[in-house]
Design a protein around this motif. Structure first.
Motif, PDB file in Angstrom:
ATOM      1  N   HIS A  73       0.450  -1.325  -0.109  1.00 14.03           N
ATOM      2  CA  HIS A  73      -0.171   0.137   0.377  1.00 14.03           C
ATOM      3  C   HIS A  73       0.252   1.080   0.274  1.00 14.03           C
ATOM      4  O   HIS A  73       0.311   2.117  -0.324  1.00 14.03           O
ATOM      5  N   GLU A 137      -7.429   0.986   7.764  1.00 14.26           N
ATOM      6  CA  GLU A 137      -7.266   2.205   7.374  1.00 14.26           C
ATOM      7  C   GLU A 137      -7.170   2.054   6.190  1.00 14.26           C
ATOM      8  O   GLU A 137      -7.321   2.278   5.004  1.00 14.26           O
ATOM      9  N   ARG A 140     -10.043   0.917   4.206  1.00 14.90           N
ATOM     10  CA  ARG A 140     -11.102   2.577   3.562  1.00 14.90           C
ATOM     11  C   ARG A 140     -10.288   3.668   2.271  1.00 14.90           C
ATOM     12  O   ARG A 140     -11.169   4.162   1.927  1.00 14.90           O
ATOM     13  N   ASP A 141      -9.230   3.495   3.060  1.00 17.68           N
ATOM     14  CA  ASP A 141      -8.116   4.717   1.290  1.00 17.68           C
ATOM     15  C   ASP A 141      -8.273   3.952   0.100  1.00 17.68           C
ATOM     16  O   ASP A 141      -8.595   4.703  -0.490  1.00 17.68           O
ATOM     17  N   GLY A 144     -12.482   3.927  -1.067  1.00 11.97           N
ATOM     18  CA  GLY A 144     -12.723   5.056  -0.452  1.00 11.97           C
ATOM     19  C   GLY A 144     -14.254   4.573   0.175  1.00 11.97           C
ATOM     20  O   GLY A 144     -14.996   5.423  -0.171  1.00 11.97           O
ATOM     21  N   ASP A 146     -15.349   5.279   4.291  1.00 12.25           N
ATOM     22  CA  ASP A 146     -15.269   5.759   5.342  1.00 12.25           C
ATOM     23  C   ASP A 146     -15.288   5.125   6.210  1.00 12.25           C
ATOM     24  O   ASP A 146     -14.597   4.697   7.692  1.00 12.25           O
TER      25      ASP A 146
END
Length: 230
Positions: A73, A137, A140-141, A144, A146
């Motif tokens: 990532h 995290e 979520r990134d 997209g 939250d």
């Protein structure tokens, strides 16, 4: 110091790539299983949840290459930290990837565990607990979303496939062509060895760890606790 940076999502042949890179002399190669099975590795990654600035030299101390989440990532940050390293983005058919990821999320480290785990196996999943906030995290990134968490499983297919395509497009746009190889492990040794300037081994390219093998390995860890001692 990393010499080869993996940028591919999990379930894109990362275990095969780990074996291939180590065969080519770029080992040890970091992989998610290192977090699960090697003492002290999860503690290197856990602080990256939030706004902590990674010390990549410390995180990858003892490694020469990387594959899989959480490492992949952060490939752009690692490419800046290791400017001489090459980047390999593993890809596969996105629909097949989605099915395989769904199996991993259902049967993998985020699954509900029996209460009577052997101590060593419990340690494996305890290490995963340490990096669950980071994996959340990352998800979520990537997706997209939250409100997604690591234990939620895969989002609906159209969301996940859009994320897959964004990831590939972003890698192509952010790295020069002579530093990035977009690679499907079904292509075998030749393109990888040409990119990394290594001779082609006189043996088949490794093909490891499909979704069933992943589930079987995790079952064995749970059943037997076959990991390095604390």
């Amino acid at each position: 110091m990393l010499e080869v940076i993996g940028a591919g999502f999990p379930r894109t042949g990362t275990s095969s790539m780990k074996a291939a890179l180590e065969r080519l002399g770029f080992g040890p190669c970091f992989h998610m299983f290192d977090v699960m099975t090697k003492p002290g590795i999860a503690e290197r990654w856990a602080p990256l949840a939030g706004d902590a600035q990674p010390d990549w030299a410390r995180v990858f101390d003892g490694y020469r290459s990387s594959q899989d989440w959480p490492a992949s990532h952060f490939y752009r940050s690692q490419a800046e930290a290791f400017p001489d390293a090459k980047v390999v983005l593993t890809v596969r058919d996105p629909h097949a990837w989605y099915v395989s990821m769904g199996t991993l999320m259902a049967e993998g480290p985020g699954r509900e565990l029996p209460p009577d785990l052997p101590e060593a196996a419990a340690a494996v999943f305890g290490r995963m607990d340490l990096i669950t906030p980071l994996l959340t995290e990352i998800g979520r990134d990537v997706f997209g979303l939250d409100d997604w968490t690591f234990t939620d499983g895969m989002p609906e297919e159209k969301v996940a496939l859009a994320a897959f395509e964004r990831h590939v497009d972003k890698a192509r746009a952010s790295l020069p062509a002579d530093r990035l190889l977009v690679f499907d492990v079904r292509e075998g040794w030749e393109p990888l060895c040409r990119f990394l300037r290594r001779d082609v081994p006189d043996e088949p390219f490794p093909h490891l760890n499909d979704a069933k093998a992943m589930a079987a390995t995790l079952d064995r860890l749970v059943r037997e606790g076959v990991i390095e001692p604390r």
